[in-house]
Design a protein around this motif. Structure first.
Motif, short mmCIF file in Angstrom:
data_model
loop_
_atom_site.label_atom_id
_atom_site.label_comp_id
_atom_site.label_asym_id
_atom_site.label_seq_id
_atom_site.Cartn_x
_atom_site.Cartn_y
_atom_site.Cartn_z
N ARG A 53 0.83 -1.21 0.00
CA ARG A 53 0.00 0.00 0.00
C ARG A 53 0.87 1.26 0.00
N GLU A 54 1.91 1.25 0.84
CA GLU A 54 2.82 2.40 0.90
C GLU A 54 3.55 2.58 -0.43
N THR A 55 3.97 1.48 -1.03
CA THR A 55 4.68 1.53 -2.30
C THR A 55 3.77 2.00 -3.43
N ALA A 56 2.50 1.66 -3.36
CA ALA A 56 1.54 1.96 -4.44
C ALA A 56 1.12 3.42 -4.49
N LYS A 57 1.38 4.16 -3.43
CA LYS A 57 0.99 5.58 -3.43
C LYS A 57 1.64 6.30 -4.60
N GLY A 58 0.82 7.02 -5.32
CA GLY A 58 1.34 7.80 -6.44
C GLY A 58 1.44 7.04 -7.75
N LEU A 59 1.22 5.74 -7.72
CA LEU A 59 1.26 4.98 -8.98
C LEU A 59 -0.04 5.18 -9.75
N PRO A 60 0.01 5.04 -11.06
CA PRO A 60 -1.24 5.08 -11.83
C PRO A 60 -2.19 3.97 -11.35
N ASP A 61 -3.48 4.19 -11.52
CA ASP A 61 -4.50 3.26 -11.00
C ASP A 61 -4.27 1.82 -11.42
N ASP A 62 -3.97 1.58 -12.68
CA ASP A 62 -3.81 0.20 -13.15
C ASP A 62 -2.58 -0.47 -12.51
N GLU A 63 -1.49 0.28 -12.36
CA GLU A 63 -0.30 -0.29 -11.73
C GLU A 63 -0.53 -0.52 -10.23
N ARG A 64 -1.21 0.43 -9.59
CA ARG A 64 -1.52 0.28 -8.17
C ARG A 64 -2.40 -0.96 -7.95
N GLN A 65 -3.41 -1.14 -8.80
CA GLN A 65 -4.30 -2.29 -8.66
C GLN A 65 -3.55 -3.60 -8.86
N LYS A 66 -2.66 -3.64 -9.85
CA LYS A 66 -1.88 -4.87 -10.08
C LYS A 66 -0.97 -5.16 -8.89
N LEU A 67 -0.30 -4.13 -8.38
CA LEU A 67 0.59 -4.31 -7.22
C LEU A 67 -0.19 -4.85 -6.02
N MET A 68 -1.36 -4.26 -5.77
CA MET A 68 -2.16 -4.70 -4.61
C MET A 68 -2.70 -6.12 -4.82
N ASP A 69 -3.13 -6.44 -6.03
CA ASP A 69 -3.59 -7.81 -6.32
C ASP A 69 -2.47 -8.81 -6.07
N ASP A 70 -1.27 -8.48 -6.56
CA ASP A 70 -0.11 -9.36 -6.35
C ASP A 70 0.22 -9.50 -4.87
N ALA A 71 0.14 -8.39 -4.14
CA ALA A 71 0.44 -8.41 -2.71
C ALA A 71 -0.57 -9.28 -1.96
N PHE A 72 -1.86 -9.13 -2.26
CA PHE A 72 -2.87 -9.95 -1.59
C PHE A 72 -2.69 -11.42 -1.92
N ARG A 73 -2.42 -11.71 -3.17
CA ARG A 73 -2.20 -13.11 -3.58
C ARG A 73 -0.99 -13.70 -2.85
N SER A 74 0.10 -12.95 -2.81
CA SER A 74 1.30 -13.42 -2.11
C SER A 74 1.05 -13.57 -0.62
N ALA A 75 0.36 -12.60 -0.04
CA ALA A 75 0.11 -12.63 1.40
C ALA A 75 -0.69 -13.86 1.81
N MET A 76 -1.64 -14.24 0.98
CA MET A 76 -2.47 -15.39 1.35
C MET A 76 -1.69 -16.70 1.36
N SER A 77 -0.57 -16.74 0.66
CA SER A 77 0.21 -17.98 0.64
C SER A 77 1.37 -17.95 1.64
N MET A 78 1.52 -16.84 2.38
CA MET A 78 2.63 -16.72 3.33
C MET A 78 2.28 -17.35 4.66
N SER A 79 3.29 -17.91 5.30
CA SER A 79 3.12 -18.40 6.66
C SER A 79 4.43 -18.23 7.40
N TRP A 80 4.33 -18.04 8.70
CA TRP A 80 5.53 -17.86 9.51
C TRP A 80 6.44 -19.07 9.41
N ILE A 81 5.90 -20.25 9.40
CA ILE A 81 6.72 -21.45 9.36
C ILE A 81 7.48 -21.52 8.04
#
Length: 147
Positions: free
Chosen positions: A47-75
């Motif tokens: 979210r911090e990185t996406a500030k100031g990006l064009p809408d389409d790039e911001r949306q892609k970055l956030m989609d990628d972040a959410f997808r990556s986050a859902m597969s992350m685990s501490w272990i």
């Protein structure tokens, strides 16, 4: 072999910056909280990185972040925690908070920063609590060590 600490979930005391803390083994709930923290940290950074990006790039970055986050685990991704000061502090906080419910991240950060050996000590205690000290645990008899 199960260590005495694992079998009884008995806390171990550690002293950091003159303060005595009790540390217990991580539970499934603790690991779940670390997972959620790790996921939210990734999304916050995106979210911090996406500030100031064009809408389409911001949306892609956030989609990628959410997808990556859902597969992350501490272990699976614990290196991400261990390799940053913020991550290590959060990990130590998770180890301490059950036994010290009034502990704040600010107080813990202050103590960890003031004690140069603190993180090494906490990692040693974590290994002891979870039986990760080489092939030898604190409950092994001399016979088991020889055999």
């Amino acid at each position: 072999m199960t260590t005495r600490s694992q079998a009884t979930a008995a806390p171990i005391e550690v002293t950091i910056n003159g303060n005595v803390y009790k540390v217990s083994p991580l539970t499934d709930k603790d690991i779940g909280e670390l997972d959620n923290w790790l996921r939210m940290r990734l999304i916050t950074l995106a979210r911090e990185t996406a500030k100031g990006l064009p809408d389409d790039e911001r949306q892609k970055l956030m989609d990628d972040a959410f997808r990556s986050a859902m597969s992350m685990s501490w272990i699976k991704d614990r290196g991400l925690i261990r390799n940053t000061p913020e991550g290590m502090t959060r990990f130590v906080y998770q180890l301490f908070k059950r036994e010290q419910p009034n502990l704040t991240m600010d107080q813990l950060t202050k103590d960890l920063n003031a004690d140069g050996n603190a993180l090494s000590l906490v990692l040693d205690v974590f290994k002891l609590l979870h039986g990760v000290i080489g092939d030898v645990t604190e409950d092994e008899s001399e016979e088991e060590k020889k055999g």
